[in-house]
Motif scaffolding. Sequence first.
Motif, PDB file in Angstrom:
ATOM      1  N   ILE A   1     -34.119  20.741 -54.567  1.00 51.49           N
ATOM      2  CA  ILE A   1     -34.627  21.530 -55.702  1.00 51.49           C
ATOM      3  C   ILE A   1     -34.393  23.021 -55.455  1.00 51.49           C
ATOM      4  O   ILE A   1     -33.948  23.750 -56.350  1.00 51.49           O
ATOM      5  N   ASN A   2     -34.701  23.472 -54.236  1.00 52.43           N
ATOM      6  CA  ASN A   2     -34.470  24.880 -53.896  1.00 52.43           C
ATOM      7  C   ASN A   2     -32.986  25.240 -53.963  1.00 52.43           C
ATOM      8  O   ASN A   2     -32.620  26.369 -54.317  1.00 52.43           O
ATOM      9  N   LEU A   3     -32.142  24.279 -53.624  1.00 51.02           N
ATOM     10  CA  LEU A   3     -30.696  24.511 -53.671  1.00 51.02           C
ATOM     11  C   LEU A   3     -30.222  24.678 -55.112  1.00 51.02           C
ATOM     12  O   LEU A   3     -29.403  25.552 -55.412  1.00 51.02           O
ATOM     13  N   LEU A   4     -30.747  23.846 -56.002  1.00 46.22           N
ATOM     14  CA  LEU A   4     -30.393  23.969 -57.421  1.00 46.22           C
ATOM     15  C   LEU A   4     -30.877  25.302 -57.984  1.00 46.22           C
ATOM     16  O   LEU A   4     -30.191  25.923 -58.807  1.00 46.22           O
ATOM     17  N   ALA A   5     -32.053  25.749 -57.519  1.00 46.59           N
ATOM     18  CA  ALA A   5     -32.560  27.073 -57.931  1.00 46.59           C
ATOM     19  C   ALA A   5     -31.623  28.170 -57.429  1.00 46.59           C
ATOM     20  O   ALA A   5     -31.374  29.153 -58.137  1.00 46.59           O
ATOM     21  N   LEU A   6     -31.099  27.991 -56.213  1.00 47.65           N
ATOM     22  CA  LEU A   6     -30.140  28.950 -55.655  1.00 47.65           C
ATOM     23  C   LEU A   6     -28.883  29.012 -56.515  1.00 47.65           C
ATOM     24  O   LEU A   6     -28.376  30.103 -56.815  1.00 47.65           O
ATOM     25  N   VAL A   7     -28.363  27.855 -56.898  1.00 51.69           N
ATOM     26  CA  VAL A   7     -27.161  27.802 -57.740  1.00 51.69           C
ATOM     27  C   VAL A   7     -27.409  28.563 -59.040  1.00 51.69           C
ATOM     28  O   VAL A   7     -26.583  29.377 -59.482  1.00 51.69           O
ATOM     29  N   GLY A   8     -28.569  28.308 -59.672  1.00 50.73           N
ATOM     30  CA  GLY A   8     -28.917  29.009 -60.903  1.00 50.73           C
ATOM     31  C   GLY A   8     -29.015  30.515 -60.688  1.00 50.73           C
ATOM     32  O   GLY A   8     -28.527  31.311 -61.515  1.00 50.73           O
TER      33      GLY A   8
ATOM     34  N   LEU B   1     -18.823  24.488 -52.706  1.00 52.73           N
ATOM     35  CA  LEU B   1     -18.988  25.116 -51.384  1.00 52.73           C
ATOM     36  C   LEU B   1     -20.463  25.282 -51.021  1.00 52.73           C
ATOM     37  O   LEU B   1     -20.866  25.038 -49.877  1.00 52.73           O
ATOM     38  N   ILE B   2     -21.305  25.680 -51.972  1.00 53.37           N
ATOM     39  CA  ILE B   2     -22.747  25.814 -51.729  1.00 53.37           C
ATOM     40  C   ILE B   2     -23.338  24.471 -51.344  1.00 53.37           C
ATOM     41  O   ILE B   2     -24.121  24.359 -50.392  1.00 53.37           O
ATOM     42  N   LEU B   3     -22.958  23.421 -52.072  1.00 58.30           N
ATOM     43  CA  LEU B   3     -23.467  22.077 -51.794  1.00 58.30           C
ATOM     44  C   LEU B   3     -23.026  21.590 -50.419  1.00 58.30           C
ATOM     45  O   LEU B   3     -23.830  21.043 -49.641  1.00 58.30           O
ATOM     46  N   LEU B   4     -21.753  21.800 -50.084  1.00 54.88           N
ATOM     47  CA  LEU B   4     -21.227  21.367 -48.784  1.00 54.88           C
ATOM     48  C   LEU B   4     -21.929  22.080 -47.627  1.00 54.88           C
ATOM     49  O   LEU B   4     -22.319  21.453 -46.638  1.00 54.88           O
ATOM     50  N   VAL B   5     -22.099  23.385 -47.760  1.00 53.17           N
ATOM     51  CA  VAL B   5     -22.767  24.160 -46.700  1.00 53.17           C
ATOM     52  C   VAL B   5     -24.194  23.659 -46.501  1.00 53.17           C
ATOM     53  O   VAL B   5     -24.645  23.464 -45.365  1.00 53.17           O
ATOM     54  N   ALA B   6     -24.918  23.436 -47.590  1.00 57.67           N
ATOM     55  CA  ALA B   6     -26.312  22.976 -47.495  1.00 57.67           C
ATOM     56  C   ALA B   6     -26.405  21.588 -46.865  1.00 57.67           C
ATOM     57  O   ALA B   6     -27.254  21.352 -45.996  1.00 57.67           O
ATOM     58  N   LEU B   7     -25.543  20.684 -47.293  1.00 51.43           N
ATOM     59  CA  LEU B   7     -25.581  19.313 -46.766  1.00 51.43           C
ATOM     60  C   LEU B   7     -25.258  19.278 -45.281  1.00 51.43           C
ATOM     61  O   LEU B   7     -25.928  18.597 -44.498  1.00 51.43           O
ATOM     62  N   ILE B   8     -24.234  20.015 -44.873  1.00 53.01           N
ATOM     63  CA  ILE B   8     -23.855  20.030 -43.460  1.00 53.01           C
ATOM     64  C   ILE B   8     -24.929  20.733 -42.628  1.00 53.01           C
ATOM     65  O   ILE B   8     -25.220  20.338 -41.502  1.00 53.01           O
ATOM     66  N   SER B   9     -25.556  21.771 -43.201  1.00 49.36           N
ATOM     67  CA  SER B   9     -26.626  22.473 -42.479  1.00 49.36           C
ATOM     68  C   SER B   9     -27.856  21.602 -42.267  1.00 49.36           C
ATOM     69  O   SER B   9     -28.691  21.902 -41.417  1.00 49.36           O
ATOM     70  N   SER B  10     -27.980  20.537 -43.041  1.00 50.66           N
ATOM     71  CA  SER B  10     -29.135  19.645 -42.867  1.00 50.66           C
ATOM     72  C   SER B  10     -28.994  18.756 -41.636  1.00 50.66           C
ATOM     73  O   SER B  10     -29.980  18.196 -41.157  1.00 50.66           O
ATOM     74  N   VAL B  11     -27.769  18.635 -41.115  1.00 53.72           N
ATOM     75  CA  VAL B  11     -27.557  17.785 -39.932  1.00 53.72           C
ATOM     76  C   VAL B  11     -26.899  18.520 -38.770  1.00 53.72           C
ATOM     77  O   VAL B  11     -26.865  18.024 -37.650  1.00 53.72           O
ATOM     78  N   ILE B  12     -26.381  19.718 -39.042  1.00 54.72           N
ATOM     79  CA  ILE B  12     -25.724  20.518 -38.007  1.00 54.72           C
ATOM     80  C   ILE B  12     -26.368  21.894 -37.999  1.00 54.72           C
ATOM     81  O   ILE B  12     -26.790  22.404 -39.039  1.00 54.72           O
ATOM     82  N   ASP B  13     -26.415  22.518 -36.849  1.00 46.46           N
ATOM     83  CA  ASP B  13     -26.981  23.853 -36.721  1.00 46.46           C
ATOM     84  C   ASP B  13     -26.382  24.807 -37.754  1.00 46.46           C
ATOM     85  O   ASP B  13     -25.185  24.806 -38.001  1.00 46.46           O
ATOM     86  N   ASN B  14     -27.249  25.629 -38.366  1.00 48.07           N
ATOM     87  CA  ASN B  14     -26.819  26.554 -39.425  1.00 48.07           C
ATOM     88  C   ASN B  14     -25.713  27.490 -38.973  1.00 48.07           C
ATOM     89  O   ASN B  14     -24.786  27.787 -39.734  1.00 48.07           O
ATOM     90  N   VAL B  15     -25.820  27.986 -37.743  1.00 42.76           N
ATOM     91  CA  VAL B  15     -24.819  28.913 -37.224  1.00 42.76           C
ATOM     92  C   VAL B  15     -23.454  28.240 -37.143  1.00 42.76           C
ATOM     93  O   VAL B  15     -22.427  28.828 -37.519  1.00 42.76           O
ATOM     94  N   THR B  16     -23.438  27.009 -36.661  1.00 39.06           N
ATOM     95  CA  THR B  16     -22.183  26.263 -36.568  1.00 39.06           C
ATOM     96  C   THR B  16     -21.563  26.070 -37.945  1.00 39.06           C
ATOM     97  O   THR B  16     -20.359  26.240 -38.137  1.00 39.06           O
ATOM     98  N   THR B  17     -22.401  25.714 -38.917  1.00 40.53           N
ATOM     99  CA  THR B  17     -21.929  25.517 -40.290  1.00 40.53           C
ATOM    100  C   THR B  17     -21.292  26.793 -40.826  1.00 40.53           C
ATOM    101  O   THR B  17     -20.209  26.765 -41.421  1.00 40.53           O
TER     102      THR B  17
END
Length: 424
Positions: A183-190, A99-115
């Motif tokens: 990299i920041n996302l992997l740090a978030l997961v950790g 879920l974290i990965l999906l949210v981040a990937l979609i937020s890279s191409v779609i507005d964060n609020v929409t995601t």
Amino acid sequence: MFYEIVSIGVFIFVMIAIITHKINRTTASMLGALIVIIIGVFEDQMDAFTDYIDFNTIFLLLGMMIFVNVLKKRNIFTFIGVYTLKKVGHSVKSLYFILILLVALISSVIDNVTTILIFIPISLAICDSLDLEYFPLILAEIFASNIGGTATIIGDPPNIMIASAADISFVDFSKVMFPLSLINLLALVGFVFFVFRKELNKKIESKVIDSMEFESLIENKKEFVLSFILLILVILLFVFQHQLNLEACIIAMIAAFFSLFLLERHDIDHILKEVEWESILFFMGLFIITGALEETGVLSFLADKLIGLTSLSSDVFLGLLLIISSSISGFLDNIPFTAAVIPVIENLIKLSPKINFNIWYYLSAGACVGGNMTSIGASANIIALALLYQFKGMKVSFGRFLKYGFFIVLINIIISYIYFKIIF
């Protein structure tokens, strides 16, 4: 000088109200907006609305709230949640990671609020099904949406502004920022896996997952299929919005009223009652208050102070830029802050031999990841927490959010600084 002091005072008043919960945040925000308008901060009172309220954001929120509520009635989000559980739900850690990965990937191409508006109902449904706490997953998704937004030009509005001012192409920007975002996302997961290790070590009974059925969720097959098609089409519209020359708010309103036309043709009162009007009014008030800071030159003053720091070494200056931009963006909307800083950066590049083109990436990283610091640091934060309260009656205090947000921003700033030092 009078207007500057009043604007700062109003801003501090609203921040104190939000932090202490002594006054409802929307009431405080709208009162603050009215004060700066009444005392004459704006040359024309209507300028406060026409020049400083970001109606693209307001109508994006309104449209997507309506759309999400229409689809929620068809159990589309619960269905997606159950399907996700069937595939990866035998481990809470794997569920969080996906879920974290999906949210981040979609937020890279779609507005964060929409995601966030798409994923929060799904995540709440998953938590209900597995008897998991809501807060850790919602917090992780908020952080992921803002981190994912740093990856591309279209991921976050400040990136669009920076790329336009610096004439950086989509590909060139992504070459630098996408790896940093990952990299920041992997740090978030950790970070999430460590801080919420007790929740994530919870075992999921296989029989609970296996007993879940899709069929019981589909009350009207025709409406369900139509809802699914609408969701996919809306996501595609957001992905290709620049090619289609459509504003995000127009896509959201298309989603809202086409879904109402197709699925709620007669009675829409119950859908409109579900809209988070409090959050929309809060945003409008906050836009006007931030506009007052810009109108009176307070934001420009803060930006100009950056020039005085160029006497330091370039490494120290760029590190301070990361810290300052992320700190201010943690409390102020990063759009007006970025708008105020861009002309200063342009002058710095021209006047100071120590400053080069790479400074734009430092500004982008600071402005975007800084939104994770507080519950009001980014639009996605406000909306996610509003949905959590609306659907589950759970309030998250400013202090509780800050306790986690401060550390994830600190970690991301350190990683960003080291990363930029290595690649530049």
